[in-house]
Design a protein around this motif. Structure first.
Motif, PDB file in Angstrom:
ATOM      1  N   ALA A 149       0.833  -1.209   0.000  1.00  0.00           N
ATOM      2  CA  ALA A 149       0.000   0.000   0.000  1.00  0.00           C
ATOM      3  C   ALA A 149       0.867   1.257   0.000  1.00  0.00           C
ATOM      4  O   ALA A 149       0.548   2.242  -0.669  1.00  0.00           O
ATOM      5  N   ALA A 150       1.979   1.221   0.748  1.00  0.00           N
ATOM      6  CA  ALA A 150       2.885   2.368   0.785  1.00  0.00           C
ATOM      7  C   ALA A 150       3.510   2.610  -0.581  1.00  0.00           C
ATOM      8  O   ALA A 150       3.639   3.754  -1.027  1.00  0.00           O
ATOM      9  N   THR A 151       3.890   1.529  -1.266  1.00  0.00           N
ATOM     10  CA  THR A 151       4.478   1.636  -2.595  1.00  0.00           C
ATOM     11  C   THR A 151       3.493   2.241  -3.593  1.00  0.00           C
ATOM     12  O   THR A 151       3.861   3.029  -4.450  1.00  0.00           O
ATOM     13  N   LYS A 152       2.237   1.864  -3.458  1.00  0.00           N
ATOM     14  CA  LYS A 152       1.208   2.341  -4.395  1.00  0.00           C
ATOM     15  C   LYS A 152       0.600   3.677  -3.994  1.00  0.00           C
ATOM     16  O   LYS A 152      -0.247   4.211  -4.700  1.00  0.00           O
ATOM     17  N   ASN A 195       8.476 -14.047  -1.831  1.00  0.00           N
ATOM     18  CA  ASN A 195       9.161 -14.051  -3.131  1.00  0.00           C
ATOM     19  C   ASN A 195      10.105 -12.853  -3.278  1.00  0.00           C
ATOM     20  O   ASN A 195      10.185 -12.243  -4.341  1.00  0.00           O
ATOM     21  N   GLY A 196      10.774 -12.481  -2.190  1.00  0.00           N
ATOM     22  CA  GLY A 196      11.738 -11.383  -2.222  1.00  0.00           C
ATOM     23  C   GLY A 196      11.131  -9.993  -2.165  1.00  0.00           C
ATOM     24  O   GLY A 196      11.842  -9.001  -2.135  1.00  0.00           O
ATOM     25  N   LYS A 197       9.806  -9.898  -2.128  1.00  0.00           N
ATOM     26  CA  LYS A 197       9.133  -8.596  -2.100  1.00  0.00           C
ATOM     27  C   LYS A 197       8.610  -8.311  -0.698  1.00  0.00           C
ATOM     28  O   LYS A 197       7.971  -9.159  -0.076  1.00  0.00           O
TER      29      LYS A 197
END
Length: 157
Positions: free
Chosen positions: A45-48, A143-145
């Motif tokens: 959510a922060a990324t978006k 998955n690394g995210k």
């Protein structure tokens, strides 16, 4: 031309004295700390740029039951640690072992270790360390995210 030369010649860097005494951050971390606040952050959510991305979850679970004791020697070298969770959710996969930092002068990562299992936590700002507070951040990934992170605020007991 002479005026330009004189004005350049008169400019020299100023020397400033130290702002304060050097702090041994690792030594300051030694002691017993109680968990006082937990913030959960939805990293996606922060990324978006979504409006709701952080939530104070301190009162959702009995987080304030948790204490951590970081031991070390007189020079500040990390040693053993003990986490007493009480009824709080775990912040690491184990409750005892040794701890280390990535940089003795300016640490950013604290590694908790028990045998071959390790747990890395990001150390927050040093600004409140002198006043008896510090922050650790744990990021959960898939998955690394980065999916969700938890910021733990501790206060010296």
């Amino acid at each position: 031309m002479a005026i330009c030369f004189i004005s350049l010649w008169s400019c020299k860097p100023e020397e400033f004295g130290p702002i304060g005494s050097d702090t041994n951050v690792v030594k300051e971390l030694q002691g017993t700390w109680g968990l006082t606040k937990v913030t959960q952050k939805d990293e996606d959510a922060a990324t978006k740029g979504f409006p709701y991305k952080e939530l104070d979850i301190t009162a959702v679970y009995p987080y304030k039951d948790l204490t951590i004791a970081l031991q070390g020697d007189a020079s500040g070298t990390p040693g053993a640690f003990t986490i007493t969770p009480g009824n709080s959710p775990k912040i690491a996969d184990f409750n005892a072992g040794t701890w280390a930092v990535d940089n003795a002068i300016a640490p950013t990562i604290i590694t908790l270790k028990n045998g071959t299992v390790t747990s890395d936590l990001t150390l927050g700002s040093y600004a409140e360390l002198k006043s008896g507070k510090f922050y650790l951040k744990k990021v959960k990934k898939a998955n690394g995210k980065a999916i969700v992170s938890y910021t733990y605020q501790f206060t010296r007991k």
